[in-house]
Write a protein that holds these residues in place. Structure first.
Motif, mmCIF file in Angstrom:
data_model
loop_
_atom_site.group_PDB
_atom_site.id
_atom_site.type_symbol
_atom_site.label_atom_id
_atom_site.label_comp_id
_atom_site.label_asym_id
_atom_site.label_seq_id
_atom_site.Cartn_x
_atom_site.Cartn_y
_atom_site.Cartn_z
ATOM 1 N N ILE A 298 -17.526 2.150 -3.818
ATOM 2 C CA ILE A 298 -16.463 1.770 -2.876
ATOM 3 C C ILE A 298 -15.394 0.945 -3.577
ATOM 4 N N SER A 299 -15.814 0.027 -4.438
ATOM 5 C CA SER A 299 -14.847 -0.805 -5.165
ATOM 6 C C SER A 299 -14.000 0.043 -6.103
ATOM 7 N N THR A 300 -14.626 1.048 -6.736
ATOM 8 C CA THR A 300 -13.853 1.933 -7.622
ATOM 9 C C THR A 300 -12.789 2.680 -6.833
ATOM 10 N N ILE A 301 -13.211 3.210 -5.686
ATOM 11 C CA ILE A 301 -12.233 3.916 -4.834
ATOM 12 C C ILE A 301 -11.146 2.947 -4.379
ATOM 13 N N ALA A 302 -11.554 1.735 -4.032
ATOM 14 C CA ALA A 302 -10.559 0.750 -3.596
ATOM 15 C C ALA A 302 -9.581 0.421 -4.714
ATOM 16 N N ALA A 303 -10.116 0.330 -5.964
ATOM 17 C CA ALA A 303 -9.230 0.046 -7.088
ATOM 18 C C ALA A 303 -8.215 1.176 -7.294
ATOM 19 N N VAL A 304 -8.698 2.401 -7.163
ATOM 20 C CA VAL A 304 -7.772 3.549 -7.290
ATOM 21 C C VAL A 304 -6.705 3.495 -6.198
ATOM 22 N N LEU A 305 -7.154 3.191 -4.987
ATOM 23 C CA LEU A 305 -6.183 3.097 -3.891
ATOM 24 C C LEU A 305 -5.185 1.974 -4.127
ATOM 25 N N ILE A 306 -5.679 0.871 -4.690
ATOM 26 C CA ILE A 306 -4.771 -0.250 -4.962
ATOM 27 C C ILE A 306 -3.715 0.154 -5.984
ATOM 28 N N VAL A 307 -4.168 0.888 -7.030
ATOM 29 C CA VAL A 307 -3.200 1.333 -8.043
ATOM 30 C C VAL A 307 -2.160 2.272 -7.411
ATOM 31 N N VAL A 308 -2.655 3.199 -6.578
ATOM 32 C CA VAL A 308 -1.732 4.138 -5.919
ATOM 33 C C VAL A 308 -0.767 3.381 -5.014
ATOM 34 N N LEU A 309 -1.340 2.456 -4.233
ATOM 35 C CA LEU A 309 -0.462 1.687 -3.347
ATOM 36 C C LEU A 309 0.514 0.829 -4.138
ATOM 37 N N GLY A 310 0.026 0.300 -5.279
ATOM 38 C CA GLY A 310 0.941 -0.481 -6.117
ATOM 39 C C GLY A 310 2.080 0.351 -6.662
ATOM 40 N N ALA A 311 1.719 1.560 -7.056
ATOM 41 C CA ALA A 311 2.773 2.450 -7.566
ATOM 42 C C ALA A 311 3.779 2.782 -6.473
ATOM 43 N N MET A 312 3.241 3.033 -5.258
ATOM 44 C CA MET A 312 4.141 3.319 -4.149
ATOM 45 C C MET A 312 5.010 2.108 -3.839
ATOM 46 N N ALA A 313 4.430 0.940 -3.894
ATOM 47 C CA ALA A 313 5.213 -0.253 -3.629
ATOM 48 C C ALA A 313 6.291 -0.460 -4.678
ATOM 49 N N THR A 314 5.929 -0.153 -5.927
ATOM 50 C CA THR A 314 6.922 -0.290 -6.996
ATOM 51 C C THR A 314 8.079 0.693 -6.797
ATOM 52 N N ALA A 315 7.711 1.909 -6.392
ATOM 53 C CA ALA A 315 8.759 2.893 -6.137
ATOM 54 C C ALA A 315 9.681 2.443 -5.010
ATOM 55 N N ILE A 316 9.074 1.914 -3.969
ATOM 56 C CA ILE A 316 9.881 1.426 -2.851
ATOM 57 C C ILE A 316 10.776 0.282 -3.310
ATOM 58 N N TYR A 317 10.179 -0.590 -4.189
ATOM 59 C CA TYR A 317 10.968 -1.722 -4.686
ATOM 60 C C TYR A 317 12.181 -1.249 -5.481
ATOM 61 N N LEU A 318 11.954 -0.211 -6.306
ATOM 62 C CA LEU A 318 13.063 0.310 -7.101
ATOM 63 C C LEU A 318 14.132 0.930 -6.203
ATOM 64 N N GLN A 319 13.703 1.539 -5.121
ATOM 65 C CA GLN A 319 14.657 2.176 -4.227
ATOM 66 C C GLN A 319 15.401 1.154 -3.365
ATOM 67 N N ARG A 320 14.825 0.019 -3.209
ATOM 68 C CA ARG A 320 15.459 -0.978 -2.333
ATOM 69 C C ARG A 320 15.968 -2.174 -3.130
ATOM 70 N N ARG A 321 16.387 -1.893 -4.310
ATOM 71 C CA ARG A 321 16.861 -2.983 -5.155
ATOM 72 C C ARG A 321 18.057 -3.695 -4.559
ATOM 73 N N ALA A 322 18.728 -3.022 -3.721
ATOM 74 C CA ALA A 322 19.930 -3.618 -3.134
ATOM 75 C C ALA A 322 19.593 -4.813 -2.246
ATOM 76 N N ARG A 323 18.356 -4.865 -1.819
ATOM 77 C CA ARG A 323 17.975 -5.975 -0.913
ATOM 78 C C ARG A 323 17.476 -7.187 -1.677
ATOM 79 N N LEU A 324 17.651 -7.196 -2.988
ATOM 80 C CA LEU A 324 17.131 -8.299 -3.796
ATOM 81 C C LEU A 324 17.756 -9.632 -3.402
ATOM 82 N N SER A 325 19.028 -9.643 -3.165
ATOM 83 C CA SER A 325 19.678 -10.911 -2.829
ATOM 84 C C SER A 325 19.123 -11.499 -1.524
ATOM 85 N N TYR A 326 18.790 -10.571 -0.583
ATOM 86 C CA TYR A 326 18.225 -11.049 0.686
ATOM 87 C C TYR A 326 16.859 -11.700 0.472
#
Length: 616
Positions: A298-326
């Motif tokens: 379960i922890s291994t699966i959770a770690a994989v999910l965390i990496v995937v979610l982290g990657a998705m979050a990073t992608a979202i962050y890159l796409q929303r760079r315009a909101r950095l000042s906020y």
């Protein structure tokens, strides 16, 4: 810019796939080590608790065989093992002890191993007449030691732990007393948990477990040598001994895994073990690794999910760079809010500190009031004692007054008849009676007034003389008498005369109450000097101090007297007075019967110019 952003997302996706592959490849074994290590830690806690319970249960009974072996009736029995009356008496005694201590069986054996008395003599599985000389606990006790052994009873077919102790008669061993304990109640608590607890003997045979199918199975291969050693002591009577199908593997060098096969499946366990040297046992806790390995997956699966979610979050962050000042503004607001909370918490801590200072001041004031109340309580105790003395003291004054009146009337008649010498003798007797009443009044006046707190050298003989004046009425009422031995050398202590006198009045009065109605009504007072202290022993020949009240006799308002016969403050006040003197007051039962109170005070020398009768 768009091309650069897409390239970054492609690299991010490629890195995510590579990270997930590495986690899937190595993560399971890593997390398995973590969760198995946590299971080992839980197993160690369970193991320590199980050993503590086993050792505590054994410790309860370890010394009991020696106590029974020291009983005079048991010694008399082994001197003459053929005396039927002593055997019946011993059987009844052992049965009562066995019922009281909740042990399994108690029995007495003679040097040839034959059982001559037992707590189960009146049952179908009686040990009387059975010979157990092959048991190690018998041989060890017969050699003068303490026998210890765990076995399945050959007569009762019940498991138990045996303690054996020698019976000494005229510096020789004339028999052995054996206690058998039933540990089934402990074993029952091991069932139904998410772990298994087993206990093995030196040959690796399981004799305690929550799994009945494992009973009398060997974790080690039952070689002919092991079976012969077990058979020599008949440890398991006629029980069938078999090997338990196990496979052992090492895990991370310091952990042991054990696979046990049963009819339906094979289960893997993590083994945590510790030896109990005195009992020659090995206690093991078996934890099923299925849960730990499932958590690892379960922890291994959770770690994989965390990496995937982290990657998705990073992608979202890159796409929303315009909101950095906020976001920076939000962080700044959060920091300002944090600073405000720190300032508020600082003010709260300052307020709490001021409140704490007020509470300290109130506590000091309360302590001063407590000492004042304690002093008033001491005075109340003395006045209560004086109140109890009032009836007897009224009798003490009425007798001299009545005698003085008769002497005065006779003197007047004698003077009228011109018999002057006889009248003068009557007047002298009147004067003696007045002196006696004045002495009693002076002692009571000094006893009732509040003392000062300063300590000074006090002669024990003077304090005892004054005390006798006050307690004389109580001694007379109980028909008791004092036997005082202060030694040839006068003894002086650092104390207050009146407060020490109050302590002696309380203790002697209690002693008079204790001996009232008994044959020997002598109250013995003995003083001795030991190093830098003077010990004053006050012993009565009453019923002594009961075990149920021994720890409470110095508690305030605790009394064994009837209603209206005491406030329960005498010994509590006495204890605190002696403590204020820097000494100690203790109570215990005398070996020859009755209670004995011991007052220990600092010894001192009495100045040559000191006034002997000093009161605080």
């Amino acid at each position: 810019m768009r091309i650069k952003s897409n390239r970054t997302l492609w690299f991010l996706a490629l890195g995510t796939v590579l990270a997930c592959s590495l986690i899937a490849l190595y993560g399971s074994s890593h997390f398995s080590r973590i969760f198995i290590a946590e299971a080992a830690a839980r197993g160690q806690n369970t193991l320590r608790l199980a050993i503590a319970i086993l050792e505590g249960e054994l410790a309860r009974y370890e010394k009991l065989p020696e106590l029974v072996a020291d009983d005079e009736d048991i010694r008399a029995l082994v001197r003459d093992p053929g005396d039927s009356s002593r055997i019946e008496q011993a059987n009844a005694y052992l049965k009562s002890i066995n019922t009281l201590l909740e042990s399994s069986d108690i029995y007495v054996m003679v040097p040839d191993g034959t059982t001559i008395a037992a707590s189960n003599a009146d049952t179908d599985t009686s040990f009387v007449g059975e010979n157990f000389q092959y048991r190690p606990y018998f041989r060890d006790a017969l050699d003068g030691g303490i026998g210890r052994f765990f076995a399945l009873g050959t007569t009762s077919l019940k498991r138990g732990y045996y303690f054996g102790a020698p019976v000494w008669v005229d510096d020789a061993i004339a028999g052995v007393v054996v206690f058998k304990l039933d540990l089934d109640s402990i074993e029952q608590t091991w069932r139904g948990a998410d772990y298994e607890i087993i206990v093995t003997d030196p040959e690796g045979i399981i004799f305690m477990t929550g799994r009945p199918e494992w009973m009398y199975k060997g974790l080690l291969t039952l070689s002919p040598d092991r079976l012969s050693r077990t058979a020599a002591t008949r440890r398991y009577a006629d029980a069938i001994l078999q090997d338990l199908p196990v496979q052992r593997t090492a895990y991370d060098d310091d952990l042991e895994l054990m696979s046990i096969s049963s009819d339906d499946a094979t289960r893997e366990y993590l083994v945590v073990a510790q030896e109990m040297p005195e009992a020659e046992w090995t206690v093991k806790v078996l934890l099923d690794t299925a849960s730990a390995r499932g958590q690892a997956v379960i922890s291994t699966i959770a770690a994989v999910l965390i990496v995937v979610l982290g990657a998705m979050a990073t992608a979202i962050y890159l796409q929303r760079r315009a909101r950095l000042s906020y976001r920076l503004q939000v962080q700044k607001d959060a920091q300002e809010q944090l600073e405000r909370r720190v300032a508020e918490r600082t003010n709260d801590l300052a307020s709490l500190n001021r409140q704490l200072e007020r509470e300290v001041a109130e506590r000091r004031s309360t302590e001063v009031q407590l000492r004042r109340t304690q002093s008033d309580l001491v005075q109340a105790g003395k006045l209560a004692a004086l109140g109890q003395m009032s009836a007897a003291l009224s009798h003490e004054f009425n007798q001299p007054l009545g005698a003085a009146k008769n002497y005065a009337d006779n003197a007047r008649i004698l003077i009228e008849r011109d018999r002057i010498p006889e009248a003068s003798e009557n007047i002298a007797r009147i004067s003696s009676l007045i002196d006696r009443m004045a002495s009693i009044s002076r002692h009571l006046r000094n006893f009732s007034r509040k003392p000062h707190q300063k300590l000074r050298p006090v002669l024990l003989s003077d304090v005892l003389d004054d005390t006798q004046e006050i307690v004389a009425w109580r001694l007379a009422a109980a028909k008791a008498e004092l036997d005082i031995e202060l030694g040839a050398t006068p003894l002086a202590v650092m104390a207050g005369s009146v407060r020490l006198q109050q302590v002696l009045v309380n203790i002697i009065s209690n002693a008079a109450d204790a001996v009232d109605g008994f044959g020997n009504r002598t109250i013995k007072i003995r003083a001795e000097r030991e190093d830098h202290q003077v010990l004053l022993h006050i012993r009565d020949h009453g019923p002594g101090i009961g075990e149920d009240i021994a720890g409470r006799i110095f508690d305030p308002f605790f009394s064994t007297k009837g209603v209206g016969k005491g406030l329960g403050l005498g010994l509590s006040i006495s204890y605190n007075i002696i403590k204020d003197f820097g000494g100690s007051l203790s109570a215990q039962n005398h070996p020859d019967g009755g209670a004995e109170f011991t007052i220990a005070l600092d010894a001192t020398e009495m100045p040559a110019h000191a006034i002997l009768e000093t009161f605080q």
